[in-house]
Scaffold this active site. Structure first.
Site, PDB file in Angstrom:
ATOM      1  N   GLU A 121       0.626  -1.007   0.050  1.00  0.00           N
ATOM      2  CA  GLU A 121       0.198  -0.210  -0.055  1.00  0.00           C
ATOM      3  C   GLU A 121       1.257   1.330   0.053  1.00  0.00           C
ATOM      4  OE1 GLU A 121      -4.217  -0.920   1.724  1.00  0.00           O
ATOM      5  OE2 GLU A 121      -2.699  -1.580   3.092  1.00  0.00           O
ATOM      6  N   GLU A 141      -4.487  -9.491   3.721  1.00  0.00           N
ATOM      7  CA  GLU A 141      -5.536  -8.754   4.900  1.00  0.00           C
ATOM      8  C   GLU A 141      -6.753  -9.481   4.995  1.00  0.00           C
ATOM      9  OE1 GLU A 141      -2.592  -5.048   3.735  1.00  0.00           O
ATOM     10  OE2 GLU A 141      -3.938  -7.142   2.847  1.00  0.00           O
TER      11      GLU A 141
END
Length: 267
Positions: A121, A141
């Site tokens: 990210e 995730e």
């Protein structure tokens, strides 16, 4: 220091320096990274930044899960706070969103190993990504009961086609550097020992260009992505007009006519 900061010839090299933790991001590291990016933003002698990780095993393996498991406050208590205070209250993901820093200078991610979760990210918020052939990429995730919390899915869907992006996020599986290059997640791959030898010259090449024009290109790339062609053109014209009479544009044209390298001053 968890983030090393070096400057050479208009280029800043930022190195996440937690190799024993695979350069995972805890709150102090995020605070240091943000502080250095603000320095890049504010220093006239720094034109481009390169972000990498210490060692060869990882660019950044994501959030430090050992240090971010519990929160001293509810989400409601933290959500209306500024980033640093929100992080103290457990909303550490605020520190991973770098857009609020308003750094319009280009940042190149030199990805030297695992680039996972929050690490990816962060890399997706950089303007260019160059990777070692040993790099791996993933947003795992869902495997730990969460989601990419810093617009990871949104930015990945803008960076690569939807099918491979959704496969990465829904399975949580990693892809290697060759696949990342194939789908356009990175611009190129190089041997591990040559990574900075490629990323730093790219940064210096950008730094040799007209600073205001470079920053305008970066800002336009962020501001026009969601616009219609007509609206994008209106904003582009405004930026072109702002640059039209600058000393650097005059110097660039004169240098071209005189067949010599330009000497830009950032004004």
């Amino acid at each position: 220091m968890t983030v090393r900061f070096e400057i050479e010839g208009g280029v800043a090299l930022l190195t996440i320096d937690r190799p024993d933790a695979l350069n995972a991001l805890d709150v102090p590291t995020l605070q240091a990274l943000r502080a250095h990016l603000c320095e890049v933003r504010d220093r006239a002698d720094v034109l481009v930044a390169v972000l990498t990780g210490s060692g060869t095993r990882a660019f950044c393996a994501g959030a430090d899960l050992k240090g971010t498991r519990t929160s001293p406050a509810s989400y409601a208590e933290a959500m209306f706070q500024a980033p640093d205070l929100a992080a103290d209250l457990g909303l550490y993901i605020r520190l991973m969103d770098l857009t609020g820093l308003q750094c319009h200078k280009p940042v190149i991610a030199a990805i030297n190993g695992h680039c996972l979760g929050a690490g990816l990210e962060i890399a997706l918020q950089c303007d260019m990504r160059v990777a070692s052939t040993q790099a791996t990429f993933g947003l795992p995730e869902v495997r730990v009961g969460s989601i990419p919390a810093v617009s990871g899915l949104h930015r990945l869907l803008k960076a690569v086609p939807a099918a491979p992006a959704m496969q990465m996020v829904l399975t949580g599986e990693r892809i290697d550097a060759a696949e990342a290059a194939r789908i356009g997640l990175v611009s190129e791959t190089v041997a591990p020992e040559a990574l900075l030898d490629r990323a730093l010259p790219l940064a210096h090449r950008i730094a040799a260009n007209a600073p205001l024009a470079v920053q305008a290109v970066k800002k336009l790339s962020r501001q026009t992505a969601h616009l219609s062609e007509a609206d994008a053109q209106d904003l582009t014209e405004l930026y072109w007009g702002a640059l039209r009479d600058t000393a650097d544009r005059i110097e660039g044209r004169q240098a071209f006519a005189e067949k010599r390298p330009p000497h830009f001053a950032g004004r």
